[in-house]
Design a protein around this motif. Structure first.
Motif: not given
Length: 581
Positions: A187-188, A192, A195-196, A277
């Motif tokens: 989930n972000r 961040d 894109t995690p 990321w």
């Protein structure tokens, strides 16, 4: 009492690099580069060389007094000072500030080479930081470029970031297709940078463990996909919001007990719900990380060349003060002794020219100034120079150790016997520095790909005939000046027809770059023109080229039978498995 050796400026006293710098740089900027390298050489002798006794292996404290896991890594005072020095000198920054456009890479690596002999494999964390900088420049998200990239390029030690490179795992080693670390989408959160993902796994050989971040490969596809199921991630360690000694779910289990490179903290690490990321497309991690490997392989070659430079310099200086025959003759006046130093000097000269040939192409490539043929030539040279230097430099360093007699083998006070320096009348670990350099250089046969791995890389690169045709050899030979039209040129012309084996290709590339420089030197009436021409002739007629001719003949004779005999030679006449192909 021994005579003190001189401690000369490693740039201005070098018999090879100043001439090469003169050829490679335009007149408009050459003086700035020469002044900077001369200044750097003086700083190394006066300020950095005395730091050598302060460089010690790192230590790891896993638990505090309350039993809490802290994984606090402590590096030595000398190592920290060397890192500060390198950052201030722009070890990474020069290449990306691009003050001199494509020539910035040459400037950066020239400084790197001059620094190598005194900086205890500092090229390892700095080289990986260099590679990480290039990755973010090419593939990073906008936030990565805004928040992280300037830190990687910084000249301020108080805020600059260092980056590691975590790929090696227990099952596969250099075989990345067996990577077991996996990554799943997360989930972000507000902090961040892209894109995690959450990473879980174990990295067996993780250099630059003192870094702020790392580039890590993890599996986003199925294990059956091999290397095609890997993605690349930026993993924060000691950058916000992860600012404790080591955090973000990373546990450091132990530091590696290595043969050399003792100043570099290398660790076994586990990733436990570690946030990272995504960099580049999913499942294209190998393609995305390729620029890191290209850059670090060139750093590896430069480390070997710079280490050999230091060894030859010490042996050269020692020959001017050490007397034999009852004190009546200096070693420099003993022909047999000087012949061995001249042989190592020829190898050093060849490695300098071929390595900076690749660096010149890298600089052009990074600013979009390389032609298609030059890009293809860079593709051929990158694995070649790293593998070839790793095979040739260490034996030559051992010869230079022998050139100092028993003094060369001494290692006291932790790193070796100290030799009094004529310049400061203080003690520096000059001879022991050589012995350390041998130990530290041995790792280059393994780091960033073994010789066999790089040989396969070269074979892949030569599958396309247009890539082979891109090598500028034929035009260089065809247009050679009349004074180079003898036996050496004829031998080189014939060698080109069978040049796809790595060592053979490497020795040919060395010959071509030596020829290119010799022609420039003759055409410009340089003071070094005679020795430049002699270096080319010796390399082709007396050096590695001839030995590789014989090695190819042996390897090609009864190849299948020889493979089976190799197995029996290793395991005996009745190996514990079938040796028949």
């Amino acid at each position: 009492m021994e005579e003190p050796i001189s401690s000369d400026n490693p740039y201005s006293s070098d018999p090879v690099l100043p001439s090469l710098i003169k050829r490679l740089f335009p007149r408009s900027i050459r003086q700035e580069i020469e002044d900077d390298l001369t200044r750097l050489g003086n700083v190394l002798v006066d300020e950095i060389r005395p730091l050598s006794p302060l460089v010690h292996p790192a230590s790891l404290v896993q638990y505090d007094q309350w039993g809490r896991r802290v994984d606090a890594l402590h590096t030595s005072e000398g190592w920290r000072e060397l890192e500060k020095f390198a950052i201030k000198e722009g070890y990474v920054a020069i290449a990306y500030e691009r003050k001199y456009r494509e020539f910035s890479r040459i400037h950066m690596f020239a400084k790197t080479m001059v620094m190598t002999g005194d900086c205890h494999v500092l090229m390892c964390p700095m080289g990986m930081t260099d590679g990480a900088t290039r990755i973010l420049e090419l593939c990073g998200t906008d936030l990565m470029k805004q928040q992280v990239l300037p830190k990687l390029m910084s000249r301020d030690p108080s805020s600059a970031y260092l980056s590691g490179q975590w790929m090696t795992e227990r099952p596969g080693g250099s075989d990345l297709s067996r990577t077991e670390t996996f990554a799943v989408p997360a989930n972000r959160v507000e902090s961040d940078l892209g894109t995690p993902y959450i990473l879980e796994g174990f990295k067996w050989f993780s250099s630059a463990a003192e870094g702020n971040m790392t580039m890590a490969l993890a599996r986003t596809g199925e294990l059956s996909q091999g290397a095609r199921g890997l993605s690349l991630f930026l993993v924060p360690l000691r950058l916000p919001p992860y600012s404790s000694p080591l955090s973000n779910g990373v546990q450091m289990h132990r530091l590696k007990n290595k043969v050399g490179t003792h100043g570099v903290p290398t660790a076994e690490l586990s990733l436990n719900s570690t946030r990272g990321w995504l960099i580049g497309p999913v499942n294209q991690g190998i393609k995305t990380i390729a620029p890191v490997l290209n850059i670090t392989r060139i750093h590896s070659a430069i480390h070997l060349v710079g280490s050999l430079q230091r060894c030859v310099a010490i042996a050269r200086s020692y020959a001017t003060v050490r007397s034999v025959n009852g004190g009546t003759t200096l070693l420099r006046d003993v022909p047999l002794h000087m012949a061995s130093i001249a042989e190592a000097s020829l190898l050093y000269r060849a490695l300098v020219h071929v390595t900076f040939g690749a660096i010149e192409l890298l600089g052009k490539s990074e600013v979009g100034a390389a032609s298609a043929d030059e890009e293809a030539r860079l593709r051929l040279l990158t694995p070649t120079i790293k593998a070839y230097a790793s095979q040739k430099a260490c034996p030559a360093m051992e010869e230079m150790m022998g050139a100092l007699g028993g003094l060369g083998y001494m290692e006291e006070v932790g790193i070796g016997r100290r030799v009094r320096c004529m310049r400061t009348l203080s003690y520096h670990s000059s001879s022991s520095c050589r012995f350390r350099l041998i130990r530290d250089s041995m790792v280059e046969r393994i780091w960033e790909g073994t010789v066999n791995i790089l040989s396969l890389d070269l074979i892949r690169a030569t599958k396309e005939q247009k890539t082979v045709d891109s090598f500028w050899a034929k035009s260089l030979i065809t247009n050679a000046a009349p004074q180079f039209s003898g036996r050496a040129l004829s031998t080189l012309r014939g060698a080109l027809e069978k040049s796809r084996l790595l060592n053979y290709f490497a020795s040919i590339a060395c010959a071509l770059y030596l020829l290119e420089h010799a022609q420039w030197s003759a055409g410009n009436h340089e003071p070094t023109r005679d020795i430049d021409a002699e270096a080319f002739r010796r390399w082709v007629e007396e050096g590695d080229l001839q030995m590789n001719e014989q090695a190819i003949a042996v390897a090609m004779k009864d190849g299948g039978l020889r493979v089976n005999l190799n197995l029996e030679m290793v395991y005996g006449p009745e190996p514990p498995f079938s040796s028949r192909l």
